[in-house]
Design a protein around this motif. Structure first.
Motif, PDB file in Angstrom:
ATOM      1  N   SER A 188       0.828  -1.207   0.000  1.00  0.00           N
ATOM      2  CA  SER A 188       0.000   0.000   0.000  1.00  0.00           C
ATOM      3  C   SER A 188       0.856   1.249   0.000  1.00  0.00           C
ATOM      4  N   ASN A 221     -10.739   2.077  -7.085  1.00  0.00           N
ATOM      5  CA  ASN A 221     -11.164   2.136  -5.687  1.00  0.00           C
ATOM      6  C   ASN A 221     -10.015   1.829  -4.732  1.00  0.00           C
ATOM      7  N   THR A 222      -9.175   0.885  -5.117  1.00  0.00           N
ATOM      8  CA  THR A 222      -8.019   0.550  -4.274  1.00  0.00           C
ATOM      9  C   THR A 222      -7.034   1.712  -4.236  1.00  0.00           C
ATOM     10  N   ARG A 225      -8.339   4.224  -1.847  1.00  0.00           N
ATOM     11  CA  ARG A 225      -8.177   3.746  -0.465  1.00  0.00           C
ATOM     12  C   ARG A 225      -6.732   3.880  -0.006  1.00  0.00           C
ATOM     13  N   TYR A 226      -5.792   3.524  -0.866  1.00  0.00           N
ATOM     14  CA  TYR A 226      -4.369   3.619  -0.504  1.00  0.00           C
ATOM     15  C   TYR A 226      -3.961   5.070  -0.268  1.00  0.00           C
ATOM     16  N   CYS A 228      -5.891   7.705   0.514  1.00  0.00           N
ATOM     17  CA  CYS A 228      -6.535   8.266   1.706  1.00  0.00           C
ATOM     18  C   CYS A 228      -5.886   7.753   2.984  1.00  0.00           C
ATOM     19  N   ALA A 229      -5.476   6.497   2.986  1.00  0.00           N
ATOM     20  CA  ALA A 229      -4.852   5.916   4.174  1.00  0.00           C
ATOM     21  C   ALA A 229      -3.463   6.478   4.424  1.00  0.00           C
ATOM     22  N   SER A 234      -7.518  11.779  -1.921  1.00  0.00           N
ATOM     23  CA  SER A 234      -7.602  10.863  -3.049  1.00  0.00           C
ATOM     24  C   SER A 234      -6.540  11.188  -4.089  1.00  0.00           C
TER      25      SER A 234
END
Length: 294
Positions: A188, A221-222, A225-226, A228-229, A234
């Motif tokens: 990630s 989508n992944t 997610r990566y 944002c984390a 985004s």
């Protein structure tokens, strides 16, 4: 203009200090960097930055931190970070290897260095409101004064830094092991680094979320997610922010037409560019240029 040189995963390539003295002192001025931005990078060394003038925004992982003159920040090993300033920031700072405090096979390293280096701590802000942090700031000012001289005493430098380090360690609560190791096994984290590099290289082109995600062969989508984390926004938001920051610099420092600037940062539709710019700055490009050049 200065530039941070990195590998594809954004690890800084510059050697800080040398094997016999693995510490390097810098006096950075954000105006010496393109768009007053010290771009995303990470390194195995620790870093301590003091803001001596101006206001500097630090982006560390998903956190945005604003430091004012007189404040400092400790950044742990292998932590992705970026600095930027709307006007300017002057930052005396040191980058030093963990082994500068003590050799990795020593008891001192195991007891006082490794617990911080391998912890979940990513950064620590130091300000005058806290007594022990104020003491560290005084030590840092003395340390930077010593390092800025034509000649300095290496032992005194290590002693000053060791005293500051001891105070940090004594006042920190116990940390668990890092939840995310900064290694190639962290897919990630490293995916985000590669996608950021792609954005910074291709921002002037028409690129989509699908293009960004395809650089590491993951879904849209992944990718969201990566991002944002790891950095709190985004991929598309990062792309827009990067383009808008570059636009601001071009408006301040050139007389280029707004349509030309829009094209340079990847927007063929000047109306869309102007709407994004106003959303980002609260001003139209023309208003921004007028106020900045007063």
């Amino acid at each position: 203009m200065q530039k941070i040189l990195t590998t594809d995963d954004l690890r800084e390539t510059k050697q800080h200090g040398h094997p016999g003295f693995p510490l390097q002192y810098y006096l950075d001025d954000t105006r010496d960097f393109y768009n007053s931005q010290v771009s995303w990078h990470w390194h195995n060394e620790f870093e301590i930055v003091l803001v001596s003038e101006g206001t500097v925004h630090f982006y560390i992982g998903g956190h945005t931190l604003t430091l004012y003159a007189g404040e400092a920040i400790f950044i742990n090993s292998r932590v992705l970070h970026q600095f930027t300033a709307e006007n300017y920031g002057i930052m005396p700072n040191i980058v030093f290897a963990p082994e500068f405090i003590a050799p990795s096979d020593s008891i001192i390293y195991q007891k006082y260095v490794a617990p911080i280096e391998k912890s979940t701590l990513e950064y620590l802000i130091l300000n005058r409101e806290c007594e022990w942090q104020s003491r560290i700031l005084e030590l840092l000012i003395t340390l930077f004064e010593q390092l800025s001289a034509d000649h300095f005493n290496e032992l005194r430098i290590r002693n000053l830094l060791s005293e500051a380090w001891l105070m940090i360690g004594c006042h920190m609560p116990p940390f668990s092991e890092k939840k995310r190791s900064r290694t190639n096994s962290d897919f990630s984290y490293n995916s985000v680094l590669i996608m950021i590099r792609y954005i910074q290289t291709h921002y002037m082109e028409t690129i989509s979320l699908e293009d960004i995600a395809a650089t590491v062969n993951i879904s849209k989508n992944t990718a969201i997610r990566y991002f944002c984390a790891n950095i709190g926004m985004s991929p598309v938001d990062y792309l827009i922010k990067y383009r808008m920051n570059l636009s601001c610099k071009m408006l301040r420092e050139t007389s280029d037409k707004i349509s030309h600037i829009a094209n340079c940062v990847g927007y063929e539709n000047i109306g869309y560019f102007c709407r994004l710019f106003r959303k980002h700055t609260g001003l139209s490009p023309g208003e921004y240029r007028h106020f900045e050049k007063k």
